[in-house]
Write a protein that holds these residues in place. Sequence first.
Motif, PDB file in Angstrom:
ATOM      1  N   GLU A 297       0.789  -1.239   0.000  1.00 28.50           N
ATOM      2  CA  GLU A 297       0.000   0.000   0.000  1.00 28.50           C
ATOM      3  C   GLU A 297       0.822   1.290   0.000  1.00 28.50           C
ATOM      4  O   GLU A 297       0.415   2.290  -0.554  1.00 28.50           O
ATOM      5  CB  GLU A 297      -0.909   0.028   1.233  1.00 28.50           C
ATOM      6  CG  GLU A 297      -2.068  -0.933   1.141  1.00 28.50           C
ATOM      7  CD  GLU A 297      -2.943  -0.663  -0.068  1.00 28.50           C
ATOM      8  OE1 GLU A 297      -3.375   0.487  -0.229  1.00 28.50           O
ATOM      9  OE2 GLU A 297      -3.166  -1.598  -0.859  1.00 28.50           O
ATOM     10  N   PHE A 298       1.984   1.235   0.672  1.00 33.24           N
ATOM     11  CA  PHE A 298       2.730   2.473   0.867  1.00 33.24           C
ATOM     12  C   PHE A 298       3.365   2.977  -0.416  1.00 33.24           C
ATOM     13  O   PHE A 298       3.871   4.071  -0.483  1.00 33.24           O
ATOM     14  CB  PHE A 298       3.821   2.285   1.920  1.00 33.24           C
ATOM     15  CG  PHE A 298       4.607   1.038   1.706  1.00 33.24           C
ATOM     16  CD1 PHE A 298       5.624   1.014   0.785  1.00 33.24           C
ATOM     17  CD2 PHE A 298       4.312  -0.108   2.430  1.00 33.24           C
ATOM     18  CE1 PHE A 298       6.344  -0.141   0.570  1.00 33.24           C
ATOM     19  CE2 PHE A 298       5.038  -1.267   2.223  1.00 33.24           C
ATOM     20  CZ  PHE A 298       6.048  -1.288   1.297  1.00 33.24           C
ATOM     21  N   TYR A 299       3.374   2.191  -1.452  1.00 38.74           N
ATOM     22  CA  TYR A 299       3.950   2.644  -2.709  1.00 38.74           C
ATOM     23  C   TYR A 299       2.811   2.760  -3.711  1.00 38.74           C
ATOM     24  O   TYR A 299       2.441   1.802  -4.361  1.00 38.74           O
ATOM     25  CB  TYR A 299       5.002   1.655  -3.169  1.00 38.74           C
ATOM     26  CG  TYR A 299       5.494   1.850  -4.574  1.00 38.74           C
ATOM     27  CD1 TYR A 299       5.515   3.119  -5.153  1.00 38.74           C
ATOM     28  CD2 TYR A 299       5.939   0.780  -5.320  1.00 38.74           C
ATOM     29  CE1 TYR A 299       5.964   3.297  -6.439  1.00 38.74           C
ATOM     30  CE2 TYR A 299       6.409   0.949  -6.603  1.00 38.74           C
ATOM     31  CZ  TYR A 299       6.411   2.210  -7.160  1.00 38.74           C
ATOM     32  OH  TYR A 299       6.853   2.378  -8.434  1.00 38.74           O
TER      33      TYR A 299
ATOM     34  N   ILE B 295      19.371  -0.268  -3.807  1.00 35.07           N
ATOM     35  CA  ILE B 295      18.071  -0.382  -3.146  1.00 35.07           C
ATOM     36  C   ILE B 295      16.984   0.083  -4.118  1.00 35.07           C
ATOM     37  O   ILE B 295      17.140   1.109  -4.773  1.00 35.07           O
ATOM     38  CB  ILE B 295      18.065   0.468  -1.851  1.00 35.07           C
ATOM     39  CG1 ILE B 295      19.241   0.062  -0.950  1.00 35.07           C
ATOM     40  CG2 ILE B 295      16.731   0.331  -1.114  1.00 35.07           C
ATOM     41  CD1 ILE B 295      19.323  -1.409  -0.588  1.00 35.07           C
ATOM     42  N   CYS B 296      15.907  -0.683  -4.187  1.00 37.89           N
ATOM     43  CA  CYS B 296      14.879  -0.518  -5.224  1.00 37.89           C
ATOM     44  C   CYS B 296      15.510  -0.826  -6.583  1.00 37.89           C
ATOM     45  O   CYS B 296      15.471  -0.009  -7.507  1.00 37.89           O
ATOM     46  CB  CYS B 296      14.278   0.886  -5.218  1.00 37.89           C
ATOM     47  SG  CYS B 296      13.513   1.341  -3.670  1.00 37.89           S
ATOM     48  N   CYS B 297      16.070  -2.017  -6.673  1.00 36.48           N
ATOM     49  CA  CYS B 297      16.884  -2.386  -7.833  1.00 36.48           C
ATOM     50  C   CYS B 297      16.047  -2.730  -9.053  1.00 36.48           C
ATOM     51  O   CYS B 297      16.576  -2.886 -10.145  1.00 36.48           O
ATOM     52  CB  CYS B 297      17.759  -3.582  -7.476  1.00 36.48           C
ATOM     53  SG  CYS B 297      16.804  -5.073  -7.108  1.00 36.48           S
TER      54      CYS B 297
ATOM     55  N   LEU C 218      18.162  -4.950  -3.614  1.00 37.32           N
ATOM     56  CA  LEU C 218      16.899  -5.162  -2.891  1.00 37.32           C
ATOM     57  C   LEU C 218      15.734  -4.501  -3.608  1.00 37.32           C
ATOM     58  O   LEU C 218      15.847  -3.399  -4.131  1.00 37.32           O
ATOM     59  CB  LEU C 218      17.057  -4.588  -1.481  1.00 37.32           C
ATOM     60  CG  LEU C 218      15.851  -4.606  -0.531  1.00 37.32           C
ATOM     61  CD1 LEU C 218      16.333  -4.820   0.909  1.00 37.32           C
ATOM     62  CD2 LEU C 218      15.004  -3.343  -0.612  1.00 37.32           C
ATOM     63  N   ASP C 219      14.611  -5.199  -3.633  1.00 36.17           N
ATOM     64  CA  ASP C 219      13.389  -4.604  -4.179  1.00 36.17           C
ATOM     65  C   ASP C 219      12.189  -5.236  -3.485  1.00 36.17           C
ATOM     66  O   ASP C 219      12.305  -6.288  -2.843  1.00 36.17           O
ATOM     67  CB  ASP C 219      13.301  -4.820  -5.698  1.00 36.17           C
ATOM     68  CG  ASP C 219      12.372  -3.808  -6.371  1.00 36.17           C
ATOM     69  OD1 ASP C 219      12.853  -2.789  -6.881  1.00 36.17           O
ATOM     70  OD2 ASP C 219      11.131  -4.043  -6.365  1.00 36.17           O
ATOM     71  N   HIS C 220      11.058  -4.582  -3.640  1.00 33.71           N
ATOM     72  CA  HIS C 220       9.847  -5.100  -3.002  1.00 33.71           C
ATOM     73  C   HIS C 220       8.912  -5.742  -4.010  1.00 33.71           C
ATOM     74  O   HIS C 220       7.758  -6.022  -3.711  1.00 33.71           O
ATOM     75  CB  HIS C 220       9.140  -3.965  -2.252  1.00 33.71           C
ATOM     76  CG  HIS C 220       8.167  -4.451  -1.234  1.00 33.71           C
ATOM     77  ND1 HIS C 220       6.827  -4.562  -1.481  1.00 33.71           N
ATOM     78  CD2 HIS C 220       8.342  -4.896   0.027  1.00 33.71           C
ATOM     79  CE1 HIS C 220       6.213  -5.033  -0.407  1.00 33.71           C
ATOM     80  NE2 HIS C 220       7.115  -5.238   0.521  1.00 33.71           N
TER      81      HIS C 220
HETATM   82  C1  LIG Z   1      10.775   3.427 -10.721  1.00 34.13           C
HETATM   83  S1  LIG Z   1      11.342   1.850 -10.276  1.00 34.13           S
HETATM   84  C2  LIG Z   1      13.105   2.048 -10.391  1.00 34.13           C
HETATM   85  C3  LIG Z   1      13.779   0.732 -10.569  1.00 34.13           C
HETATM   86  C4  LIG Z   1      15.287   0.777 -10.865  1.00 34.13           C
HETATM   87  N1  LIG Z   1      16.051   1.382  -9.810  1.00 34.13           N
HETATM   88  C5  LIG Z   1      15.541   1.464 -12.188  1.00 34.13           C
HETATM   89  O1  LIG Z   1      16.172   2.497 -12.174  1.00 34.13           O
HETATM   90  O2  LIG Z   1      15.077   0.942 -13.203  1.00 34.13           O
HETATM   91  C6  LIG Z   1      10.995   1.782  -8.562  1.00 34.13           C
HETATM   92  C7  LIG Z   1      11.289   0.447  -7.919  1.00 34.13           C
HETATM   93  O3  LIG Z   1      11.066   0.554  -6.515  1.00 34.13           O
HETATM   94  C8  LIG Z   1      10.508  -0.652  -6.054  1.00 34.13           C
HETATM   95  N2  LIG Z   1       9.847  -0.422  -4.766  1.00 34.13           N
HETATM   96  C9  LIG Z   1       8.677   0.162  -4.519  1.00 34.13           C
HETATM   97  N3  LIG Z   1       8.404   0.222  -3.219  1.00 34.13           N
HETATM   98  C10 LIG Z   1       9.440  -0.370  -2.601  1.00 34.13           C
HETATM   99  C11 LIG Z   1       9.758  -0.621  -1.242  1.00 34.13           C
HETATM  100  N4  LIG Z   1       8.956  -0.249  -0.258  1.00 34.13           N
HETATM  101  N5  LIG Z   1      10.904  -1.237  -0.970  1.00 34.13           N
HETATM  102  C12 LIG Z   1      11.740  -1.612  -1.962  1.00 34.13           C
HETATM  103  N6  LIG Z   1      11.498  -1.397  -3.255  1.00 34.13           N
HETATM  104  C13 LIG Z   1      10.363  -0.783  -3.577  1.00 34.13           C
HETATM  105  C14 LIG Z   1       9.591  -1.060  -7.159  1.00 34.13           C
HETATM  106  O4  LIG Z   1       9.293  -2.447  -7.101  1.00 34.13           O
HETATM  107  C15 LIG Z   1      10.393  -0.674  -8.382  1.00 34.13           C
HETATM  108  O5  LIG Z   1      11.203  -1.736  -8.823  1.00 34.13           O
END
Ligand SMILES: C[S@@+](CC[C@H](N)C(=O)[O-])C[C@H]1O[C@@H](n2cnc3c(N)ncnc32)[C@H](O)[C@@H]1O
Lengths: 173, 392
Positions: B120-122, B166-168, B189-191
Amino acid sequence: MEPVHHDLAGGPAFEPMIQIDMEIKAFVSVWRHCDYVSTYMARMISQNRSDSVRHSNLFSSAFNELLEVVFRTRHADGELACRVSRHGATDRIELILPCVPEERRFYEEAVSQVAGIEARERYLNSVSGDLAPSREVVLLELAVDYNATLRLEEADGDAIKLVVDLPLEGLRN
Amino acid sequence: MSPYNLLPRFKAQYDANNQEFSISGVVRPQAIDELGPSIALLRDAIGRVRGVLYVNVRRLTQMNNAAFHAFSRIIIDACRARPDLKFVVITSSVVGWTSRKFGRLSGIEPNITVEEYDSEFYPGQGFLEEGGFVPILRTQTKMTWRHERAILPRHGMKPGIVMADICCGIGDFAVLVQKEFQPSRIVALDHSISSLDYARRVMREFDIRGIEYTYGDASEMLLDEAQFDLVTCRHSLQIFNRPELILKELYRICKPGGRVYITNEKNSHCLGEPRAESIRWTYNEVAKLFGHFEMDVELGPKSRRYLIEAGFEDIRVETFMVTNLDGDPQDFADVIAAWADVYAGEMASKRGDCPEFVARFRQGFQDHIFAALHPKGYAGWPIWVASGRRPQ
Ligand SMILES: C[S@@+](CC[C@H](N)C(=O)[O-])C[C@H]1O[C@@H](n2cnc3c(N)ncnc32)[C@H](O)[C@@H]1O
């Protein structure tokens, strides 16, 4: 570290990963050893799991409970050996610990309880019960929450060897 | 960290406004009296609340059976003593054992429910996670990489370091870094489970080593403190409604003296010629649309402020422009087409935009594509890079 093979029952060979040995007296002198050893070993063996961070968290969680049980065991003098080996998705923890004869019986009974069909029910009853979890309940929980299987094997002298298989890699939430 | 550190490694808090008791950290006592103050706090909270008490264990990384039993007992007893009271236990999907273990409680007392707190937070997750977006993410990273490979060494990237991304997402950046700079270890790391599955498949197929993909929540990671020389977080702060919470975590896992590197956009500065006006109008609207969903795609130039406020020093900021002239202009056009699909499609309709607006909105993207493919045209997508050092 010598290789360990467990094909007594024609089972697969587990690859050794890591082993820590210490005087049991030294181990039981500080409670935080349980946490420290479980966290350290979890981190070392989880590096090449598909999700190392999660695997390490789960492994540490299960292993710490085992070490807490060992910590509370009335022991004979000697060495405690903690060994982890791996076959596919399963990690095997082997704990070799010197213990007094009554404790051997405790472990024998606990292991057979864990294998019993009412393991789950016994564990649930304990959660809602008044008493703090006994060592037996802690072992039950490993089976119920982590799909662990437990058995005892022969070891030299006063020692017993507790073998715990943890299929954490395949465990979903 | 000394293994015999006697400081408690957990924290219990009660927030009266939200009727929420939370406990976090590592709770492995030898005897229950070590938990005395936290148990008293929980009892006290139960005494005060009406209706529902939330028990938040999202940031609980470890809890032994002795402690679990002690806390559960109090909750179970309270249910029996006060049938008017309900308990909602909030776990995290990231900490695998919590949902299972706490989940048992609801089987024991019907007034206890257990909820796994999640996505939900995203707010934008749903829009971007759809499988169709993967090829576009790859193209985007390919385009930004041409610039970043030269920029990264100015922000602490070098061979042999330990780094985290982070958020890979689907992991392309980690793979490119691994090839080019050979850090000794990368934790990514990613969610998103589907993105991680994809990343792991790529790693297997191309026999890539040294990257550890992990499922996690950037706002509360299981990663230990102070372990990375470089922490990267690309295009992601801008999608969280509270980027400062993420930065706090990036700071925490970064070694003192190490750096945190972030990239973000300022969408309203996307540009093109010809048809500059229409393009500008549309990207201004993109920023507003994301704003509606609590995402700030104008964050780029605010990076400096965010880094300062998070406690970083030696802050370095630079920008680069991805254009239709780097590589194949068709790549640029494909990326814009994918944006148009999501922004003028699902997102606009979710906001409830009228057809006239959507038509004009779409036109700007068409014009951006037109500029990109025009033999004399120019189209750009600007990115802000910023990094800061964690003080020693
Ligand atoms: C806009 S994408 C960017 C992905 C990558 N860094 C790139 O440049 O292509 C944002 C990423 O953040 C991840 N994400 C969203 N909420 C997250 C959370 N709470 N913890 C970790 N990753 C999260 C999403 O799954 C998504 O892969």
